[in-house]
Motif scaffolding. Sequence first.
Motif, PDB file in Angstrom:
ATOM      1  N   MET A 185      22.859 -20.464   2.864  1.00 37.11           N
ATOM      2  CA  MET A 185      22.259 -19.898   4.064  1.00 37.11           C
ATOM      3  C   MET A 185      21.223 -20.843   4.658  1.00 37.11           C
ATOM      4  O   MET A 185      21.108 -20.959   5.889  1.00 37.11           O
ATOM      5  N   GLU A 186      20.465 -21.525   3.812  1.00 39.44           N
ATOM      6  CA  GLU A 186      19.493 -22.497   4.319  1.00 39.44           C
ATOM      7  C   GLU A 186      20.208 -23.659   5.008  1.00 39.44           C
ATOM      8  O   GLU A 186      19.729 -24.186   6.013  1.00 39.44           O
ATOM      9  N   MET A 187      21.362 -24.053   4.462  1.00 47.98           N
ATOM     10  CA  MET A 187      22.136 -25.132   5.082  1.00 47.98           C
ATOM     11  C   MET A 187      22.612 -24.729   6.476  1.00 47.98           C
ATOM     12  O   MET A 187      22.508 -25.508   7.429  1.00 47.98           O
ATOM     13  N   PHE A 188      23.117 -23.520   6.620  1.00 44.89           N
ATOM     14  CA  PHE A 188      23.579 -23.062   7.935  1.00 44.89           C
ATOM     15  C   PHE A 188      22.418 -23.011   8.932  1.00 44.89           C
ATOM     16  O   PHE A 188      22.572 -23.382  10.095  1.00 44.89           O
ATOM     17  N   TYR A 189      21.260 -22.557   8.460  1.00 48.44           N
ATOM     18  CA  TYR A 189      20.113 -22.479   9.357  1.00 48.44           C
ATOM     19  C   TYR A 189      19.676 -23.878   9.797  1.00 48.44           C
ATOM     20  O   TYR A 189      19.328 -24.105  10.962  1.00 48.44           O
ATOM     21  N   ARG A 190      19.727 -24.831   8.861  1.00 46.48           N
ATOM     22  CA  ARG A 190      19.383 -26.218   9.196  1.00 46.48           C
ATOM     23  C   ARG A 190      20.369 -26.772  10.229  1.00 46.48           C
ATOM     24  O   ARG A 190      19.972 -27.469  11.176  1.00 46.48           O
ATOM     25  N   LEU A 191      21.652 -26.483  10.065  1.00 46.93           N
ATOM     26  CA  LEU A 191      22.653 -26.941  11.032  1.00 46.93           C
ATOM     27  C   LEU A 191      22.387 -26.342  12.415  1.00 46.93           C
ATOM     28  O   LEU A 191      22.543 -27.004  13.439  1.00 46.93           O
ATOM     29  N   HIS A 192      21.968 -25.091  12.432  1.00 50.95           N
ATOM     30  CA  HIS A 192      21.638 -24.438  13.698  1.00 50.95           C
ATOM     31  C   HIS A 192      20.441 -25.118  14.355  1.00 50.95           C
ATOM     32  O   HIS A 192      20.455 -25.408  15.566  1.00 50.95           O
ATOM     33  N   GLN A 193      19.416 -25.401  13.564  1.00 50.09           N
ATOM     34  CA  GLN A 193      18.184 -25.969  14.107  1.00 50.09           C
ATOM     35  C   GLN A 193      18.347 -27.440  14.502  1.00 50.09           C
ATOM     36  O   GLN A 193      17.913 -27.848  15.580  1.00 50.09           O
ATOM     37  N   GLU A 194      18.973 -28.222  13.619  1.00 49.20           N
ATOM     38  CA  GLU A 194      19.000 -29.676  13.812  1.00 49.20           C
ATOM     39  C   GLU A 194      20.212 -30.143  14.602  1.00 49.20           C
ATOM     40  O   GLU A 194      20.118 -31.093  15.379  1.00 49.20           O
ATOM     41  N   GLU A 195      21.356 -29.493  14.400  1.00 51.12           N
ATOM     42  CA  GLU A 195      22.580 -29.919  15.085  1.00 51.12           C
ATOM     43  C   GLU A 195      22.867 -29.070  16.323  1.00 51.12           C
ATOM     44  O   GLU A 195      23.863 -29.280  17.010  1.00 51.12           O
ATOM     45  N   LYS A 196      21.993 -28.091  16.582  1.00 54.26           N
ATOM     46  CA  LYS A 196      22.112 -27.219  17.763  1.00 54.26           C
ATOM     47  C   LYS A 196      23.439 -26.461  17.802  1.00 54.26           C
ATOM     48  O   LYS A 196      24.008 -26.224  18.867  1.00 54.26           O
ATOM     49  N   LEU A 197      23.909 -26.079  16.624  1.00 55.69           N
ATOM     50  CA  LEU A 197      25.137 -25.287  16.555  1.00 55.69           C
ATOM     51  C   LEU A 197      24.844 -23.836  16.897  1.00 55.69           C
ATOM     52  O   LEU A 197      23.844 -23.261  16.439  1.00 55.69           O
ATOM     53  N   ASN A 198      25.700 -23.258  17.696  1.00 55.19           N
ATOM     54  CA  ASN A 198      25.653 -21.823  17.960  1.00 55.19           C
ATOM     55  C   ASN A 198      26.278 -21.133  16.745  1.00 55.19           C
ATOM     56  O   ASN A 198      27.440 -21.382  16.423  1.00 55.19           O
ATOM     57  N   ILE A 199      25.513 -20.305  16.048  1.00 51.14           N
ATOM     58  CA  ILE A 199      25.995 -19.661  14.817  1.00 51.14           C
ATOM     59  C   ILE A 199      26.273 -18.191  15.085  1.00 51.14           C
ATOM     60  O   ILE A 199      25.454 -17.490  15.690  1.00 51.14           O
ATOM     61  N   ILE A 200      27.445 -17.734  14.608  1.00 53.53           N
ATOM     62  CA  ILE A 200      27.772 -16.310  14.659  1.00 53.53           C
ATOM     63  C   ILE A 200      28.103 -15.871  13.233  1.00 53.53           C
ATOM     64  O   ILE A 200      29.076 -16.344  12.638  1.00 53.53           O
ATOM     65  N   LEU A 201      27.285 -15.007  12.690  1.00 50.27           N
ATOM     66  CA  LEU A 201      27.377 -14.596  11.288  1.00 50.27           C
ATOM     67  C   LEU A 201      27.778 -13.136  11.180  1.00 50.27           C
ATOM     68  O   LEU A 201      27.148 -12.266  11.781  1.00 50.27           O
ATOM     69  N   VAL A 202      28.820 -12.871  10.395  1.00 51.71           N
ATOM     70  CA  VAL A 202      29.143 -11.497  10.013  1.00 51.71           C
ATOM     71  C   VAL A 202      28.700 -11.316   8.568  1.00 51.71           C
ATOM     72  O   VAL A 202      29.076 -12.102   7.691  1.00 51.71           O
ATOM     73  N   THR A 203      27.883 -10.320   8.313  1.00 49.70           N
ATOM     74  CA  THR A 203      27.359 -10.117   6.978  1.00 49.70           C
ATOM     75  C   THR A 203      27.009  -8.651   6.753  1.00 49.70           C
ATOM     76  O   THR A 203      26.736  -7.910   7.697  1.00 49.70           O
ATOM     77  N   HIS A 204      27.014  -8.258   5.478  1.00 50.81           N
ATOM     78  CA  HIS A 204      26.493  -6.950   5.080  1.00 50.81           C
ATOM     79  C   HIS A 204      25.092  -7.088   4.479  1.00 50.81           C
ATOM     80  O   HIS A 204      24.491  -6.097   4.075  1.00 50.81           O
TER      81      HIS A 204
END
Length: 288
Positions: A185-204
């Motif tokens: 999860m920290e990796m995905f957040y870093r990708l969002h912040q640094e690589e400017k990726l639009n993230i769409i997460l489905v989670t419970h």
Amino acid sequence: MAITFTGLNYIYQANTPFEYHALKDINLTIPDDSYTAIIGHTGSGKSTLLQHLNGLLKPTSGSLEVNGQLITPQTKNKQLGALRKQVGFVFQFPEAQLFEETVLKDIAFGPQNFGKSQAEALEIAKQMAQLVNLPARLWEKSPFELSGGQMRRVAIAGILAMTPKTLILDEPTAGLDPKGRLEMMEMFYRLHQEEKLNIILVTHNMDDVANYADNVVVLEGGQVLKTGSPQEVFAEPAWLKKHHLGLPKTTAFAQKLVERGFKLDKLPLKEKQLAEKLVALIGGTGHE
């Protein structure tokens, strides 16, 4: 560019005795550069919604616009190639799709398949391996010799090698231990912040929603029930309970404190926020 659903409906096995109306008049905008969490209990339409985002499904009626490309019931499959390159899809257990001899070859497969030379594709693969924190000592190993978490990183690197603008995560930490889940999860957040990726997460996992998302969409019965920031969506515990949704652990603990007489102007979502409020209360007169 934003992702926009306009009057979108999807019916499985339409015009048969088994038809099922999975999405009903979806009108929704997912802002660009956002980290959006889509939540809802099983059967709410989350996976069906996700599959429209890269053309795995096309609407029965209505439309969807992704990065400037309009998708309607009449859109031809051959028109969806560019879309599938722009929208990366991380399914549950993506490591099940690994197949190449080495880590680098697996990551390089997508770019090479889309026209890059072998040398160019391998260079991209090295960059993506570094991006997901796969050390160089693993690059020439078989992906099947790696740990479960490392295999998942290889699969995700292969998706990132296609340089998507949007990354869709469908329960991306399923099956990982707590440490591996947090790292992912920290990796995905870093990708969002640094690589400017639009993230769409489905989670419970409501803690992940509270800790990482800036936008939340609540689905129920194939319809959009609510949208807003995590603070807005988690502000009404009774409403969430009515719709079979939980609270982040910190918020649930804070709610119990309120029930015991503590005065909190807002229910905190994160541990640090709760700690700050408790320090202020202990130093003041917030508990009667």
